[in-house]
Design a protein around this motif. Structure first.
Motif, short mmCIF file in Angstrom:
data_model
loop_
_atom_site.label_atom_id
_atom_site.label_comp_id
_atom_site.label_asym_id
_atom_site.label_seq_id
_atom_site.Cartn_x
_atom_site.Cartn_y
_atom_site.Cartn_z
N ARG A 120 0.82 -1.21 0.00
CA ARG A 120 0.00 0.00 0.00
C ARG A 120 0.86 1.26 0.00
O ARG A 120 0.50 2.27 -0.60
N SER A 125 -2.28 4.45 -4.87
CA SER A 125 -3.46 4.66 -5.72
C SER A 125 -4.14 3.35 -6.09
O SER A 125 -5.34 3.30 -6.32
N LYS A 126 -3.38 2.28 -6.13
CA LYS A 126 -3.92 0.95 -6.42
C LYS A 126 -4.91 0.51 -5.34
O LYS A 126 -5.78 -0.32 -5.58
N TYR A 127 -4.80 1.10 -4.15
CA TYR A 127 -5.65 0.73 -3.02
C TYR A 127 -6.61 1.85 -2.63
O TYR A 127 -7.09 1.89 -1.50
N GLY A 128 -6.86 2.77 -3.56
CA GLY A 128 -7.83 3.82 -3.33
C GLY A 128 -7.34 5.01 -2.53
O GLY A 128 -8.13 5.84 -2.09
N MET A 129 -6.03 5.13 -2.35
CA MET A 129 -5.49 6.27 -1.60
C MET A 129 -4.97 7.31 -2.59
O MET A 129 -4.48 6.97 -3.66
N TYR A 130 -5.10 8.55 -2.23
CA TYR A 130 -4.64 9.62 -3.10
C TYR A 130 -4.22 10.81 -2.25
O TYR A 130 -4.51 10.88 -1.07
#
Length: 136
Positions: A120, A125-130
């Protein structure tokens, strides 16, 4: 017996491993923690416990509270502290494998928190974080 039906969950606190980093006694400390854990597991087993669950240590050197201890690293993860987590995780895996081989009915599950968090951190970004951009 109730203990034989229970599942015992162990999560060694990450904060327990930050003080050895500050005192430069890391490898001895890991041996002490694993030794104490071995004693506890054998006592639970002797009392009838057979099912165990564990969570390994995350990359301790990436914790914000640790990174600010060394401002000269500009917020980078501290490899020395994360290496302590690696030592612990390796020793924990070896301990559990050996106990499973030596103790009839001993079963365990080990959640690899370390690799999950590293993935993560490497690809947020692959895990929905930005990164949010706020204008004040």
């Amino acid at each position: 017996m109730i203990l034989s039906k229970a599942v015992f969950l162990f999560s060694i606190g990450s904060n327990d491993y930050t003080s050895p980093f500050l005192t430069n006694s890391t490898s001895r400390y890991v041996g002490m923690v694993i030794g104490n854990l071995t004693t506890v597991l054998k006592e639970i087993y002797k009392s009838g416990g057979r099912k165990f669950a564990f969570i390994n240590l995350p990359p301790l050197g990436c914790f914000p509270t640790i990174r600010i201890l060394k401002p000269e690293t500009n917020g980078s993860c501290l490899g020395k502290v994360s290496s302590l987590a690696k030592l612990h995780n390796k020793a924990l895996s070896k301990l559990l494998y050996n106990l499973e081989k030596q103790s009839k009915g001993f079963k365990y599950s080990l959640f690899d928190l370390n690799s999950r968090l590293r993935k993560r951190m490497k690809h947020p970004s692959k895990y929905g974080m930005y990164t949010a951009n706020f204008v004040l």
